[in-house]
Design a protein around this motif. Structure first.
Motif, PDB file in Angstrom:
ATOM      1  N   ALA A   5       0.833  -1.198   0.000  1.00  0.00           N
ATOM      2  CA  ALA A   5       0.000   0.000   0.000  1.00  0.00           C
ATOM      3  C   ALA A   5       0.871   1.253   0.000  1.00  0.00           C
ATOM      4  CB  ALA A   5      -0.917  -0.007   1.218  1.00  0.00           C
ATOM      5  N   ALA A   6       0.303   2.371  -0.494  1.00  0.00           N
ATOM      6  CA  ALA A   6       1.026   3.631  -0.546  1.00  0.00           C
ATOM      7  C   ALA A   6       1.484   4.041   0.845  1.00  0.00           C
ATOM      8  CB  ALA A   6       0.128   4.706  -1.146  1.00  0.00           C
ATOM      9  N   VAL A   7       2.702   4.555   0.929  1.00  0.00           N
ATOM     10  CA  VAL A   7       3.252   4.980   2.217  1.00  0.00           C
ATOM     11  C   VAL A   7       2.551   6.262   2.657  1.00  0.00           C
ATOM     12  CG1 VAL A   7       5.315   5.779   3.405  1.00  0.00           C
ATOM     13  CG2 VAL A   7       5.466   3.892   1.777  1.00  0.00           C
ATOM     14  N   PRO A   8       2.029   6.312   3.863  1.00  0.00           N
ATOM     15  CA  PRO A   8       1.287   7.496   4.311  1.00  0.00           C
ATOM     16  C   PRO A   8       2.203   8.660   4.669  1.00  0.00           C
ATOM     17  CG  PRO A   8       1.367   5.859   6.056  1.00  0.00           C
ATOM     18  CD  PRO A   8       1.982   5.222   4.842  1.00  0.00           C
ATOM     19  N   ALA A   9       1.627   9.857   4.633  1.00  0.00           N
ATOM     20  CA  ALA A   9       2.351  11.043   5.079  1.00  0.00           C
ATOM     21  C   ALA A   9       2.656  10.925   6.562  1.00  0.00           C
ATOM     22  CB  ALA A   9       1.513  12.291   4.801  1.00  0.00           C
ATOM     23  N   HIS A  10       3.783  11.498   6.973  1.00  0.00           N
ATOM     24  CA  HIS A  10       4.211  11.353   8.358  1.00  0.00           C
ATOM     25  C   HIS A  10       5.210  12.440   8.713  1.00  0.00           C
ATOM     26  CE1 HIS A  10       7.092   9.221   5.819  1.00  0.00           C
ATOM     27  NE2 HIS A  10       8.001   9.516   6.735  1.00  0.00           N
ATOM     28  N   GLU A  11       5.434  12.623   9.996  1.00  0.00           N
ATOM     29  CA  GLU A  11       6.486  13.532  10.456  1.00  0.00           C
ATOM     30  C   GLU A  11       6.995  13.076  11.815  1.00  0.00           C
ATOM     31  OE1 GLU A  11       5.404  17.531  11.721  1.00  0.00           O
ATOM     32  OE2 GLU A  11       3.278  16.982  11.701  1.00  0.00           O
ATOM     33  N   ARG A  12       8.277  13.344  12.059  1.00  0.00           N
ATOM     34  CA  ARG A  12       8.894  13.045  13.349  1.00  0.00           C
ATOM     35  C   ARG A  12       8.951  14.320  14.168  1.00  0.00           C
ATOM     36  NH1 ARG A  12      12.288   8.296  13.388  1.00  0.00           N
ATOM     37  NH2 ARG A  12      12.800   8.874  15.528  1.00  0.00           N
ATOM     38  N   VAL A  13       8.540  14.248  15.414  1.00  0.00           N
ATOM     39  CA  VAL A  13       8.629  15.383  16.327  1.00  0.00           C
ATOM     40  C   VAL A  13       9.162  14.883  17.658  1.00  0.00           C
ATOM     41  CG1 VAL A  13       6.721  16.601  15.205  1.00  0.00           C
ATOM     42  CG2 VAL A  13       6.256  15.136  17.165  1.00  0.00           C
TER      43      VAL A  13
END
Length: 263
Positions: A5-13
């Motif tokens: 499946a398509a890799v989802p948007a994400h962010e590290r904080v």
């Protein structure tokens, strides 16, 4: 489980190093980990957080064909593989909790511990009949908000006040605005969710359930049955709280995260 499946948007904080906690949002219009859990994240900047937009939400592509929770679980596993994260903790709310439970049942080695907030994976956990659960509430809320194709900020505020906060007058305008701006009602995320009842016994990770006593989707009796149906689960019920304790009671939720996942 395949991970095509398509890799989802994400962010590290938060912290750049240390154990990673994946944060998964609920299924309401405009939900995102960054806004839904903003108050908890602000209280624990020393933790390493990975915020994920599930398919059809935030910056992620619309979900592909197939069962909605399974598709999202494949996307999450693909993201973890791409980031080289073999084992993670999870903090998830509602729909995000279903995705986490699906991964935990299918790939138990990937999840160490989970804190799940207001998560309703099956109408009758453990086969317990007659539990106070409203399986149609989500669809009715969406219909009231955008069924006529004219969603607006007032309707978003009303949705949050009706279902997500016990004290609807306390919903911050900044959170209403963030949810409305992130809304993607046309992204194809509506529809029934899978019944995960048969998967619960395969969840090996320790789970801490966090529940609002006034959660309109399912009451404390449901939460108790769900805790009993999971192999290793504890439960905390919060008074004067509804479906989004992470927004309404962030201090308490942050403390429970520390207690269960480690500080």
């Amino acid at each position: 489980m395949a991970t095509e499946a398509a890799v989802p948007a994400h962010e590290r904080v938060g912290a750049a190093t240390g154990p990673v906690t994946v944060v998964l949002h609920g299924g309401g219009p405009g939900c995102r980990a960054a806004s839904d859990f903003a108050a908890v994240l602000a209280l624990r900047p020393e933790r390493s957080w990975l915020l994920v937009d599930l398919p059809g939400y935030g910056g992620s592509a619309a979900p592909g064909a197939g069962p909605r929770v399974e598709v999202a679980a494949r996307a999450l596993l693909g993201l973890l593989d791409g980031l080289g994260l073999d084992r993670i903790d999870v903090l998830a709310q509602s729909y995000g909790g279903l995705v986490a439970l699906h991964v935990a049942a299918a790939a138990s080695e990937r999840i160490r511990r989970m804190v799940l907030v207001g998560c309703v994976p099956t109408p009758a956990p453990g086969g317990v009949p007659g539990l106070p659960v409203d399986t149609g509430l989500g669809a009715r809320l969406r219909a009231d908000y955008s069924g006529d194709g004219r969603p607006d900020r007032d309707r978003m505020r009303a949705l949050m006040a009706q279902a997500e906060w016990h004290d609807g007058t306390a919903v911050p305008e900044t959170l209403v605005e963030a949810r409305f701006r992130a809304d993607r009602s046309a992204a194809g995320v509506e529809g029934a969710l899978e019944d995960l009842g048969e998967h619960l016994a395969a969840v090996a990770a320790p789970v801490h359930l966090v529940w609002g006593r006034h959660d309109p989707f399912a009451g404390p009796a449901y939460a108790t049955a769900l805790a009993d149906a999971l192999p290793r689960a504890d439960l905390t019920v919060l008074a004067a709280t509804a479906h989004h304790p992470q927004s309404e009671r962030p201090d308490t939720v942050a403390a429970l995260v520390d207690a269960h996942l480690g500080s």
